[in-house]
Design a protein around this motif. Structure first.
Motif, short mmCIF file in Angstrom:
data_model
loop_
_atom_site.label_atom_id
_atom_site.label_comp_id
_atom_site.label_asym_id
_atom_site.label_seq_id
_atom_site.Cartn_x
_atom_site.Cartn_y
_atom_site.Cartn_z
N ARG A 159 0.83 -1.21 0.00
CA ARG A 159 0.00 0.00 0.00
C ARG A 159 0.87 1.26 0.00
NH1 ARG A 159 -4.05 2.12 4.65
NH2 ARG A 159 -4.90 3.89 3.50
N ILE A 160 1.97 1.21 0.74
CA ILE A 160 2.91 2.34 0.77
C ILE A 160 3.50 2.55 -0.62
CG2 ILE A 160 5.14 3.13 1.65
CD1 ILE A 160 4.47 1.66 4.28
N ARG A 161 3.94 1.47 -1.22
CA ARG A 161 4.56 1.55 -2.55
C ARG A 161 3.56 2.07 -3.59
NH1 ARG A 161 10.16 0.73 -2.02
NH2 ARG A 161 10.45 -0.65 -0.25
N GLN A 162 2.33 1.65 -3.45
CA GLN A 162 1.29 2.06 -4.40
C GLN A 162 1.04 3.57 -4.32
OE1 GLN A 162 -2.48 0.16 -3.70
NE2 GLN A 162 -3.33 0.79 -5.66
N GLU A 163 0.93 4.10 -3.09
CA GLU A 163 0.68 5.54 -2.94
C GLU A 163 1.90 6.35 -3.36
OE1 GLU A 163 -1.15 8.74 0.21
OE2 GLU A 163 -1.80 6.66 0.15
N ALA A 164 3.09 5.84 -3.05
CA ALA A 164 4.30 6.54 -3.47
C ALA A 164 4.36 6.64 -4.99
CB ALA A 164 5.53 5.81 -2.93
N GLU A 165 4.01 5.55 -5.66
CA GLU A 165 4.02 5.53 -7.12
C GLU A 165 2.99 6.51 -7.69
OE1 GLU A 165 3.44 2.33 -10.79
OE2 GLU A 165 3.76 1.60 -8.73
N ALA A 166 1.85 6.61 -7.01
CA ALA A 166 0.80 7.51 -7.48
C ALA A 166 1.25 8.96 -7.46
CB ALA A 166 -0.45 7.34 -6.62
N TRP A 167 2.11 9.30 -6.50
CA TRP A 167 2.62 10.67 -6.39
C TRP A 167 4.02 10.80 -7.01
CZ3 TRP A 167 -0.45 14.52 -5.52
CH2 TRP A 167 -1.62 14.33 -4.79
N GLY A 258 19.41 1.97 9.74
CA GLY A 258 18.89 1.91 8.39
C GLY A 258 17.78 0.86 8.28
N TYR A 259 16.76 1.16 7.50
CA TYR A 259 15.65 0.23 7.29
C TYR A 259 15.37 0.11 5.80
CZ TYR A 259 14.34 0.07 12.23
OH TYR A 259 14.33 -0.15 13.58
N ARG A 260 14.82 -1.03 5.41
CA ARG A 260 14.38 -1.23 4.03
C ARG A 260 12.87 -1.18 3.93
NH1 ARG A 260 17.92 -3.15 0.25
NH2 ARG A 260 20.05 -3.54 0.96
N GLU A 261 12.18 -1.68 4.96
CA GLU A 261 10.72 -1.71 4.93
C GLU A 261 10.18 -0.36 5.42
OE1 GLU A 261 12.52 -3.69 6.94
OE2 GLU A 261 12.72 -5.44 5.64
N TYR A 262 9.28 0.23 4.64
CA TYR A 262 8.74 1.53 5.01
C TYR A 262 7.63 1.43 6.05
CZ TYR A 262 11.74 3.90 1.75
OH TYR A 262 12.86 4.42 1.14
N THR A 263 7.16 0.22 6.32
CA THR A 263 6.24 0.02 7.45
C THR A 263 6.99 0.20 8.77
OG1 THR A 263 6.66 -2.36 7.20
CG2 THR A 263 4.58 -1.51 6.32
N SER A 264 8.31 0.24 8.73
CA SER A 264 9.13 0.44 9.93
C SER A 264 9.44 1.91 10.19
CB SER A 264 10.44 -0.34 9.82
OG SER A 264 10.21 -1.73 9.68
N ALA A 265 8.91 2.81 9.37
CA ALA A 265 9.23 4.24 9.50
C ALA A 265 8.80 4.80 10.86
CB ALA A 265 8.58 5.03 8.38
N ALA A 266 7.63 4.38 11.35
CA ALA A 266 7.16 4.87 12.66
C ALA A 266 8.09 4.40 13.78
CB ALA A 266 5.74 4.40 12.91
N LEU A 267 8.57 3.14 13.68
CA LEU A 267 9.52 2.62 14.65
C LEU A 267 10.83 3.40 14.58
CD1 LEU A 267 10.66 0.54 16.67
CD2 LEU A 267 11.14 -0.95 14.70
N ALA A 268 11.31 3.65 13.37
CA ALA A 268 12.55 4.41 13.19
C ALA A 268 12.43 5.81 13.79
CB ALA A 268 12.90 4.50 11.71
N TYR A 269 11.27 6.42 13.61
CA TYR A 269 11.00 7.76 14.18
C TYR A 269 11.07 7.71 15.71
CZ TYR A 269 8.29 12.06 15.13
OH TYR A 269 7.86 13.28 15.58
N ARG A 270 10.45 6.70 16.30
CA ARG A 270 10.49 6.56 17.78
C ARG A 270 11.92 6.32 18.26
NH1 ARG A 270 5.82 3.50 16.72
NH2 ARG A 270 6.91 1.53 17.02
#
Length: 413
Positions: A159-167, A258-270
């Motif tokens: 879902r992240i990849r899909q929205e990123a591609e849309a923009w 460093g992370y590869r999965e963008y679902t981990s962005a919230a964890l990286a932020y914390r």
């Protein structure tokens, strides 16, 4: 827009604010009634504070507002100082042009108020189509997408990849999230200068950037794969030094692994925020901490502090030393704090305490006699150090305050 805001206000007998898509105020009615904190700060700053926007996004209010074609009633969100509102998102096709907010004091007639706001949104929309805001549509999309990543809005990677591609957002294979905290409020000049500094660095790519009061949050990547932490640490240190020198401010930073999965962005932020939290709790001790990968036992300090706050019993290990200091006006607690902080280095510890090395050795021997334990015992040494940091935090910080101020002055000069 001022006239439109006043017209709506007169019709509904309530306060009105009209914003563009970037939440900059383009029209507001006069203050004939008492305002809540969110509206007051919005009008004074000519823009909705980031804390209010972020708070509403976290509550799902902005998502609901931006995906509804008609005005909606919004209950109070007191965490950000916002009272009840009747609001509508101004759109042209699927593009967000702005927002209308009406303070709801319980006097807005059902149906009639919605009709007035919807008509006003049509007028405002035609105006905003001619008068574009300073940010482009893509800039707005990038920032919204970034906050959605940081607040766990997306539940799957596709879902992240899909929205990123849309923009047309090109996501790098791996990324880091950094948070910079300034002793000054971050304004548009600071943001512009930061982008200029980042553009001057070869090998790094700044993908997302947003500000929240005195914090700057960024998602960046390296052009080439990076092994270990040396390059990352060097980059963050250089960034801090360049921005501190350029803007004449004090900056602290925390950076995720460093992370590869963008679902981990919230964890990286914390994780980045947790580094800053430790630096605030113990400024001198954590002064060199930048990367979450190197956080070690410091990550557990807040949890230990919280656990200790819920208990009335204080450290049995520190008690005999505190009693001795109180009765004999000695400095044994400070001595042990300095000695352990400086890694057991006798020469540095003695210089810090302004005493002779022999005097320090005498004190350490007396501490062993009083406690019946030796600082050479790893478990005792570790336990005493943790108790000092988590129970005597204010006192420990005061002992190291001068050194911390000196270090900061040197780093920003």
């Amino acid at each position: 827009m001022e006239s439109l805001a006043d017209t709506i206000s007169e019709s509904l007998q309530s306060q009105v604010t009209i914003e563009d898509s970037n939440h900059h105020v383009i029209g507001y009615s006069s203050h004939q009634f008492e305002s809540d904190p969110a509206r007051i700060s919005t009008i004074i700053g000519k823009r909705v504070p980031n804390t209010v926007i972020i708070g509403l996004r976290k509550k799902g209010v902005m998502h609901q507002l931006e995906n509804t074609a008609h005005p909606i009633r919004i209950p109070a969100v007191m965490e950000v100082g916002l009272g009840p509102r009747l609001a509508m998102c101004i759109k042209h096709q699927q593009e967000i042009l702005g927002y209308i907010w009406v303070v709801d004091r319980g006097n807005l007639a059902e149906g009639y108020a919605e009709e007035i706001v919807e008509k006003a949104a049509g007028i405002a929309g035609r105006y905003l189509l001619k008068q574009r805001g300073w940010k482009t549509r893509q800039d707005k999309a990038f920032e919204d997408f970034f906050w959605k990543l940081l607040t766990s809005h997306y539940d799957t990677e596709p879902r992240i990849r899909q929205e990123a591609e849309a923009w047309s957002i090109l996501l790098p294979e791996s990324y880091y999230i950094g948070v910079l905290e300034s002793d000054k409020i971050i304004d548009e000049h600071f943001l512009l200068r930061f982008r200029q500094v980042m553009d001057a660095y070869a090998g790094q790519r700044l993908l997302f950037l947003t500000a929240e009061h005195n914090r700057l949050i960024l998602l960046f990547s390296f052009v080439f794969p990076v092994e270990g932490t040396e390059i990352l640490s060097s980059f963050v240190n250089k960034l801090l030094a360049d921005m501190s020198r350029s803007e004449g401010c004090r900056l602290a930073a925390g950076c995720s692994p460093g992370y590869r999965e963008y679902t981990s962005a919230a964890l990286a932020y914390r994780e980045a925020l947790s580094v800053l939290e430790i630096k605030k709790l113990l400024p001198y001790h954590a002064r060199g901490l930048l990367l979450y990968e190197e956080i070690g036992f410091w990550a557990h300090i807040p949890a230990i502090m919280e656990q200790k706050r819920s208990r009335t019993r204080r450290s049995a290990l520190l008690h005999p030393l505190k009693m001795h200091d109180r009765e004999h006006k000695s400095d044994f607690l400070k001595t042990i704090a300095v000695y352990l902080t400086l890694d057991g280095n006798l020469k540095e510890s003695a210089a810090f305490l302004h005493i002779h090395t022999n005097t320090l050795m005498y004190r350490l021997n007396r501490i062993a006699e009083i406690t019946g334990r030796s600082l050479k015992e790893t478990d005792y040494r570790t336990s005493v150090y943790l108790d000092l940091l988590t129970e005597e935090t204010a006192q420990v910080n005061s002992w190291f305050q001068f050194q911390e101020d000196t270090g900061n002055a040197a780093s920003t000069s």
